[in-house]
Design an enzyme around this catalytic site. Structure first.
Site, PDB file in Angstrom:
ATOM      1  N   GLU A 162       0.793  -1.228   0.000  1.00 24.90           N
ATOM      2  CA  GLU A 162       0.000   0.000   0.000  1.00 24.90           C
ATOM      3  C   GLU A 162       0.831   1.287   0.000  1.00 24.90           C
ATOM      4  O   GLU A 162       0.609   2.185   0.823  1.00 24.90           O
ATOM      5  CB  GLU A 162      -0.967  -0.004   1.193  1.00 24.90           C
ATOM      6  CG  GLU A 162      -1.874  -1.232   1.177  1.00 24.90           C
ATOM      7  CD  GLU A 162      -2.906  -1.257   2.290  1.00 24.90           C
ATOM      8  OE1 GLU A 162      -2.803  -0.432   3.224  1.00 24.90           O
ATOM      9  OE2 GLU A 162      -3.804  -2.092   2.241  1.00 24.90           O
ATOM     10  N   HIS A 239     -10.285  -5.597  -2.698  1.00 29.76           N
ATOM     11  CA  HIS A 239     -11.349  -5.540  -1.686  1.00 29.76           C
ATOM     12  C   HIS A 239     -12.513  -4.788  -2.350  1.00 29.76           C
ATOM     13  O   HIS A 239     -12.559  -3.560  -2.347  1.00 29.76           O
ATOM     14  CB  HIS A 239     -10.860  -4.809  -0.435  1.00 29.76           C
ATOM     15  CG  HIS A 239      -9.783  -5.562   0.279  1.00 29.76           C
ATOM     16  ND1 HIS A 239     -10.014  -6.771   0.896  1.00 29.76           N
ATOM     17  CD2 HIS A 239      -8.466  -5.300   0.468  1.00 29.76           C
ATOM     18  CE1 HIS A 239      -8.887  -7.218   1.433  1.00 29.76           C
ATOM     19  NE2 HIS A 239      -7.928  -6.347   1.190  1.00 29.76           N
TER      20      HIS A 239
HETATM   21  C1  XIL Z   1      -6.177  -6.783   7.654  1.00 28.40           C
HETATM   22  C2  XIL Z   1      -6.441  -8.016   8.477  1.00 28.40           C
HETATM   23  O1  XIL Z   1      -7.287  -8.898   7.761  1.00 28.40           O
HETATM   24  C3  XIL Z   1      -7.044  -7.643   9.818  1.00 28.40           C
HETATM   25  O2  XIL Z   1      -7.186  -8.796  10.629  1.00 28.40           O
HETATM   26  C4  XIL Z   1      -6.141  -6.622  10.512  1.00 28.40           C
HETATM   27  O3  XIL Z   1      -6.722  -6.220  11.728  1.00 28.40           O
HETATM   28  C5  XIL Z   1      -5.921  -5.435   9.607  1.00 28.40           C
HETATM   29  O4  XIL Z   1      -5.382  -5.873   8.393  1.00 28.40           O
HETATM   30  N1  XIL Z   1      -4.892  -4.699   3.193  1.00 28.40           N
HETATM   31  C6  XIL Z   1      -3.890  -5.546   3.579  1.00 28.40           C
HETATM   32  C7  XIL Z   1      -4.122  -6.529   4.665  1.00 28.40           C
HETATM   33  O5  XIL Z   1      -2.824  -5.577   2.947  1.00 28.40           O
HETATM   34  O6  XIL Z   1      -2.941  -6.770   5.394  1.00 28.40           O
HETATM   35  C8  XIL Z   1      -5.209  -6.079   5.596  1.00 28.40           C
HETATM   36  O7  XIL Z   1      -5.478  -7.140   6.499  1.00 28.40           O
HETATM   37  C9  XIL Z   1      -6.448  -5.690   4.815  1.00 28.40           C
HETATM   38  C10 XIL Z   1      -6.162  -4.547   3.876  1.00 28.40           C
END
Ligand code: XIL
Length: 666
Positions: A162, A239
């Protein structure tokens, strides 16, 4: 250098052993629903279909039964992040991440590493004031330490996660503000040096379609390639919201593969506003079909990972209030329509898998203290003795006297009772001799020279009645010593302990799911399932652990029930989790009732049918969990919303009944 391999064999054996009993118990079900699993369809065409995994999900037999057979790739969910792997500068902790790596090895899955450099889930020491040179060294040491530990085991690393703003400029993280863009090249270069075999990725969200952000990524990887920096692929998290797959997804994938890069869909979920209706689930299936189809159609797009298996391990309900139903399996591990769509997008014919049977809870150890201490002893200078002056159940208990510090109390080593990687429910009854204190039931876990104190349950203990301390404990692999202990905030007061139990998941509760399967038990089992079966390791808990019903935690206890009600809040919404321990006679069918303190409304439930009239809630057993034996527990959960701002916040209900009997609230 791989720092993992020397202990790797021993750890893998332990994980396989833990899987053995569970997989053995469920084989007939898998046989009945064999057909072709999603993983088999993917493997047949050289494609990867993955899920995020966590140490908690690995401890769930139901999660594993689905993941073992349906996915051929696994990503570290939280265990590979900075806060987990280097919580203190220079002190690496790989216990949790190793468990994921060992699971991948034991079940023949590809492993994705996630993630080396990110702005989130960073321990605070990383951002304390230091020079740019020192900050760069922090980054390089971390990448080198983590990627080096897993060298040879990780197929792909999300090296940088990210890094972009929505407009395609680089995010003002601690890395960018202190080091500029060069931090990305430094991280990639250090990762390549530490693990030459791993493919190195940059991963981000909202980069699925052609847009300003994905163009920023596209320009960055071209700059890196031109400078000779090692970069092998880009991860598109995905997502997504139902009905919103970008129309330029395939075009975007193709512009990256045209640069010679791999592309993976790394964190796919498609969230739906709750409650999800049939039309939305149908649209979601089309969305999954579009995403997987777009990737599978491009030679350099090598895999799709969903961010979890089912509702239980989805991050969506907690992070996007009001949304859920985002993954391929529902809250009872039943395949959603999207499952069939994904199999078909990969050219297969779907056989909808039967949901895994619900596991029972079996006793690992029970200490009623009717005679002797059964291995319990002193922690510190206090004196632990078995007494018959007061008791919770029966006539005996344990007394801790002469305490001179809060941490002193009765303790017992339990390393040889617990299996690494398993989830346990530990409970104990506590009471002070007089006065009031917070009693805490905890585990002391030694890992070489490092000691961790892990609380299981805390509750107010007073001298006039017994208090139940009950909680879940996930036993991480790698421990060299482990003890359970009781303490209280009351520094010098005497303390009583009684009826300690340790339970874990056992064989399925009902054989109804497997009964229909047994007729076709001669059908050969899927390769991915049989791989993880170790015939010699049919038990995962110590052979001395009693599974007999006589180890009931209710021995001599009051008739009735104990309710544990916990919530996971995000302001305006919460996930509620209710565990009812039946301390009375066995029941066949149950209803749990409570009244909310505010205007909370249940939107969705699992493990029970929940109805609500005003603030009054009634939860009735599901078809499969109506029978609750004496001393056994039943668990259900729900998703609820409330209007923020009423006095008291999300206060928990004051009282619960179980089939009309008032329960103790723990
Ligand atoms: C999320 C996890 O699923 C959660 O359990 C945690 O509290 C926060 O992170 N982008 C990413 C992931 O790269 O690492 C994230 O995962 C979701 C968004």
């Amino acid at each position: 250098m791989n720092h993992r391999s020397w202990t790797r064999h021993a750890r893998t054996v332990a994980v396989v052993a833990a899987a053995g009993a569970l997989v053995a118990a469920v084989l007939p079900v898998l046989a009945a629903s064999a057909g072709q699993t999603l993983a088999q369809v993917a493997t047949a065409r050289g494609f990867h279909i993955g899920t995020a995994a966590g140490v908690r999900t690995l401890a769930s037999s139901q999660w594993r039964q689905v993941a073992d057979t349906q996915f051929n790739s696994v990503t570290m969910g939280n265990e590979g992040k900075w806060d987990a792997t280097e919580p203190t500068q220079g002190q690496f902790d790989f216990a949790a991440a190793d468990a994921i790596a060992d699971y991948a090895a034991a079940t023949g899955k590809r492993l994705r590493g996630h993630t080396l450099v990110w702005h989130s889930q960073l321990p605070s020491w990383v951002s304390t004031d230091r020079t740019a040179a020192a900050q760069r060294q922090v980054l390089i040491d971390h990448v080198t330490g983590v990627a080096g530990h897993f060298a040879g085991d990780v197929a792909q690393w999300d090296v940088v996660n990210e890094p972009f703003n929505e407009d395609g400029t680089l995010r003002s993280s601690v890395w960018y503000t202190r080091l500029g863009e060069s931090y990305i090249a430094d991280a990639l270069t250090a990762a390549r040096a530490a693990d030459p075999a791993a493919k190195l990725f940059i991963n981000d969200y909202n980069v699925e379609g052609v847009n300003a952000k994905s163009t920023g990524l596209y320009n960055l990887v071209q700059r890196l390639q031109a400078a000779g920096v090692p970069i092998d692929g880009v991860g598109l998290q995905a997502h997504l919201i139902v009905g919103q797959v970008p129309s330029t997804l395939r075009q975007n994938i193709e512009r990256f593969t045209a640069l010679g890069l791999k592309v993976e869909i790394t964190e796919l979920d498609v969230r739906i506003p709750l409650p999800a209706d049939t039309a939305e689930l149908t649209q979601q299936a089309a969305d999954y079909r579009a995403v997987v189809g777009a990737c599978a159609a491009v030679a350099g797009c090598t895999g799709v990972t969903t961010w979890g298996v089912g509702e239980v391990d989805s991050w969506i309900p907690a992070f996007f209030p009001g949304y859920g139903a985002a993954l391929l399996f529902d809250e009872q591990w039943r395949a959603r329509p999207a499952y069939t769509a994904v199999v078909e997008a990969l050219g297969g014919t779907a056989t909808v898998p039967a949901p895994p049977p619900v596991p029972s809870l079996v006793s690992v150890a029970a200490y009623p203290f009717e005679s002797g201490l059964a291995g319990w002893g002193s922690r510190g200078s206090e004196v632990t003795t078995q007494v018959t002056t007061v008791a919770h159940g029966g006539t005996g208990s344990v007394l801790s006297s002469g305490r001179t510090a809060t941490w002193q109390g009765p303790t017992r080593p339990v390393l040889d009772l617990l299996a690494p990687g398993k989830l346990y429910t530990v409970s104990a009854w506590a009471r002070t001799a007089s006065g009031t204190g917070t009693a805490r039931l905890s585990m002391q876990r030694q890992n070489g020279t490092a000691t961790r104190y892990e609380n299981v349950s805390a509750n107010t203990a007073i001298g006039t009645s017994w208090t139940l301390l009950r909680g879940d404990y996930l036993f991480l692999p790698g421990a060299t010593a482990l003890s359970v202990y009781l303490e209280t905030t009351d520094t010098t007061g005497d303390l009583y302990l009684d009826d300690v139990t340790i339970e874990t998941e056992g064989p399925p509760v009902s054989s109804s799911a497997s009964a229909s399967a047994s007729a076709s038990a001669s059908v050969s089992v899927s390769p991915s399932a049989s791989r993880s079966v170790s015939p010699s390791a049919s038990r995962s808990v110590s052979p001395s652990a009693s599974r007999s019903p006589s180890a009931s935690p209710s021995q001599g206890g009051p008739a009735g029930c104990v309710v544990r009600y916990t919530t996971n809040d995000w302001g305006g919404g919460f996930v509620g989790d209710v565990t009812v321990t039946n301390t009375g006679a066995a029941v066949n069918g149950w209803t749990v009732r409570w009244t909310f303190a505010g205007d909370q409304r249940v939107n969705q439930a699992w493990g029970a049918t929940v109805t609500q009239a005003g603030a009054a809630v009634s939860a009735t057993n599901a078809a499969w969990n109506g029978t609750v034996g004496a001393g056994a527990a039943v668990n259900f959960g729900f998703l609820a919303s409330y209007t923020a701002g009423y006095t008291g916040g999300n206060a928990r209900p004051a009282a619960f009944t179980f089939n009309g009997t008032a329960c103790t609230v723990s």
